[in-house]
Enzyme design. Structure first.
Site, short mmCIF file in Angstrom:
data_model
loop_
_atom_site.label_atom_id
_atom_site.label_comp_id
_atom_site.label_asym_id
_atom_site.label_seq_id
_atom_site.Cartn_x
_atom_site.Cartn_y
_atom_site.Cartn_z
N SER A 20 0.95 -1.18 -0.22
CA SER A 20 0.02 0.01 -0.05
C SER A 20 0.88 1.23 -0.10
O SER A 20 1.84 1.35 0.83
CB SER A 20 -0.98 0.02 1.35
OG SER A 20 -1.73 1.26 1.12
N SER A 22 -0.66 4.14 0.57
CA SER A 22 -1.59 5.19 1.25
C SER A 22 -0.79 5.80 2.48
O SER A 22 -0.87 6.87 2.80
CB SER A 22 -2.91 4.39 1.61
OG SER A 22 -3.64 4.24 0.34
N LYS A 69 -13.76 -3.86 1.56
CA LYS A 69 -14.90 -2.66 1.18
C LYS A 69 -16.19 -2.95 1.32
O LYS A 69 -17.10 -2.01 1.62
CB LYS A 69 -14.50 -2.39 -0.23
CG LYS A 69 -13.09 -1.61 -0.39
CD LYS A 69 -12.89 -1.33 -1.64
CE LYS A 69 -11.33 -0.58 -1.79
NZ LYS A 69 -11.03 0.00 -2.97
N ARG A 154 -15.09 -12.95 -16.52
CA ARG A 154 -14.87 -14.37 -16.45
C ARG A 154 -16.04 -15.13 -16.00
O ARG A 154 -16.56 -16.12 -16.71
CB ARG A 154 -13.39 -14.51 -15.60
CG ARG A 154 -13.25 -16.17 -15.44
CD ARG A 154 -12.02 -16.30 -14.74
NE ARG A 154 -12.05 -15.88 -13.34
CZ ARG A 154 -11.06 -15.80 -12.23
NH1 ARG A 154 -9.87 -16.13 -12.87
NH2 ARG A 154 -11.39 -15.41 -11.11
P1 NAP Z 1 -12.08 -8.28 -6.67
O1 NAP Z 1 -13.36 -7.98 -5.64
O2 NAP Z 1 -11.23 -9.36 -6.20
O3 NAP Z 1 -12.56 -8.52 -8.39
C1 NAP Z 1 -11.51 -8.73 -9.08
C2 NAP Z 1 -12.25 -9.23 -10.53
O4 NAP Z 1 -11.01 -9.55 -11.50
C3 NAP Z 1 -13.26 -10.21 -10.56
O5 NAP Z 1 -14.11 -9.95 -11.40
C4 NAP Z 1 -12.68 -11.46 -11.10
O6 NAP Z 1 -13.39 -12.36 -11.91
C5 NAP Z 1 -11.35 -10.90 -12.02
N1 NAP Z 1 -10.33 -11.82 -12.17
C6 NAP Z 1 -9.54 -12.01 -11.05
N2 NAP Z 1 -8.62 -12.96 -11.70
C7 NAP Z 1 -8.98 -13.14 -12.88
C8 NAP Z 1 -8.31 -13.82 -13.96
N3 NAP Z 1 -7.04 -14.67 -13.64
N4 NAP Z 1 -8.76 -13.87 -15.26
C9 NAP Z 1 -9.75 -13.15 -15.45
N5 NAP Z 1 -10.38 -12.34 -14.26
C10 NAP Z 1 -9.88 -12.51 -13.15
O7 NAP Z 1 -10.86 -7.14 -6.69
P2 NAP Z 1 -11.24 -5.47 -6.89
O8 NAP Z 1 -11.46 -5.06 -5.45
O9 NAP Z 1 -12.31 -5.49 -7.93
O10 NAP Z 1 -9.87 -4.96 -7.35
C11 NAP Z 1 -9.16 -5.36 -8.83
C12 NAP Z 1 -8.19 -4.37 -9.08
O11 NAP Z 1 -8.40 -2.97 -9.01
C13 NAP Z 1 -6.92 -4.75 -8.01
O12 NAP Z 1 -5.60 -5.11 -8.68
C14 NAP Z 1 -6.85 -3.43 -7.14
O13 NAP Z 1 -5.39 -3.41 -6.80
C15 NAP Z 1 -7.30 -2.47 -8.17
N6 NAP Z 1 -7.75 -1.23 -7.55
C16 NAP Z 1 -7.01 0.08 -7.70
C17 NAP Z 1 -7.58 0.96 -7.32
C18 NAP Z 1 -6.83 2.41 -7.47
O14 NAP Z 1 -7.12 3.39 -6.53
N7 NAP Z 1 -6.31 2.63 -8.62
C19 NAP Z 1 -8.75 1.05 -6.45
C20 NAP Z 1 -9.39 -0.17 -6.12
C21 NAP Z 1 -8.83 -1.19 -6.66
P3 NAP Z 1 -14.31 -13.30 -11.31
O15 NAP Z 1 -15.67 -12.71 -11.07
O16 NAP Z 1 -14.53 -14.33 -12.32
O17 NAP Z 1 -13.66 -14.04 -10.00
#
Ligand code: NAP
Length: 273
Positions: A20, A22, A69, A154
């Site tokens: 992080s 932050s 979250k 997916r």
């Molecule tokens: P999450 O709730 O775990 O969701 C992950 C998503 O990615 C799900 O839709 C999952 O699909 C898909 N996924 C995971 N592994 C995969 C794979 N190997 N192939 C295809 N799809 C895959 O995570 P999240 O909280 O949404 O976060 C997602 C990303 O955003 C993270 O990398 C996080 O660091 C980033 N993020 C960045 C910020 C920023 O401020 N820049 C803020 C928030 C999050 P399924 O539904 O099929 O499992």
């Protein structure tokens, strides 16, 4: 700044937290703006107990990150109306023992689009992923004035849940990650999956990105961003969103606005704390 009995405590709850940015960003900005406060990382296994500690120890505010979250959304006392639509929070303010929950991820994302995508209201956006972050991105697109978007995931059932959640806000065409019709007809592709964070994988076949603009919410260059740049596409990582969400959290807690350019310099390693 000297730590004394008036020093306020802020922090972040999540697991894992080792990467992080932050703590570094908020601590730097407290010092910069002469706020008597510290910001610490609390890698916790129990968010419910941790939120009780916010009240007990009079912690003034916290960020919430993966994987809490959505759980934290259900545990705070009062939810901001926008966060209520998203169904997840990343910011809590402790107001005399009453915990207020906000979502600033969608605000950071809106800034990212405004900063990087010209004429965005007339472009076709496709979101990859249907996790917690994708919900904030979908809401951000709605708040930017988009009325039709694509969402590919997916697991199609998770895409259906987001489609239903936002049915009164934005029309979402769903599909899987190799939906060639949706990908070929898009202008902007937004990666909201963690794919390519620590490996060379891309969430979609790279042949679909030619002539597209690519956004990734991962805050360092993912495999998708690196490959898109190589193919001559405009491609932007999630640093703008990260700094944006932190900017709005900081403002909720302190009423102050930090200098975003300074934040970039700090996080790119050009500034020494
Ligand atoms: P999450 O709730 O775990 O969701 C992950 C998503 O990615 C799900 O839709 C999952 O699909 C898909 N996924 C995971 N592994 C995969 C794979 N190997 N192939 C295809 N799809 C895959 O995570 P999240 O909280 O949404 O976060 C997602 C990303 O955003 C993270 O990398 C996080 O660091 C980033 N993020 C960045 C910020 C920023 O401020 N820049 C803020 C928030 C999050 P399924 O539904 O099929 O499992």
């Amino acid at each position: 700044m000297f730590i004394d009995t008036k020093t306020q405590l802020f922090g972040i709850f999540g697991h894992p937290l080792s990467h992080s940015l932050s703590p570094r960003l908020h601590s730097f900005m407290f010092k910069q703006l002469d706020v008597n406060a510290v910001y610490l990382a609390f890698e916790t296994d129990n968010v419910e107990e941790s939120l009780r500690a916010v009240k007990t120890l009079n912690i003034q505010g916290v960020n919430i990150t993966i994987p809490y979250k959505e759980i934290a959304f259900k545990l705070v006392d009062i939810i901001d109306p926008d966060a209520d639509v998203v169904g997840a929070i990343n910011t809590i303010k402790n107001n005399n023992g009453v915990l207020y929950g906000y979502n600033t991820d969608y605000l950071g994302f809106m800034d990212m689009v405004k900063l990087n995508i010209d004429n965005y209201k007339n472009k076709r956006f496709v979101v990859l992923g249907a996790g917690g972050a994708a919900k904030a991105i979908v809401y951000g697109l709605y708040k930017l004035g988009l009325s039709n978007i694509g969402l590919l995931n997916r697991t199609i059932d998770k895409a259906k849940l987001i489609q239903a959640q936002f049915k009164n806000y934005v029309n979402i065409n769903i599909g899987n990650l190799n939906d060639s019709t949706a990908l070929l007809s898009s202008d902007v592709i937004i990666n909201c999956t963690p794919v390519g964070l620590n490996d060379n994988q891309t969430p979609i076949d790279i042949k679909y990105i030619d002539k597209k603009e690519v956004l990734d919410i991962i805050y360092k260059d993912s495999a998708l961003i690196l490959k898109a740049k190589k193919r001559g596409c405009k491609a932007v990582n999630g640093m703008d969103m990260f700094i944006g969400q932190a900017f709005y959290s900081f403002k909720i807690w302190t009423g102050l606005e930090f200098d975003r350019q300074l934040a970039y310099k700090l996080l790119k390693g050009n500034l020494i704390l």
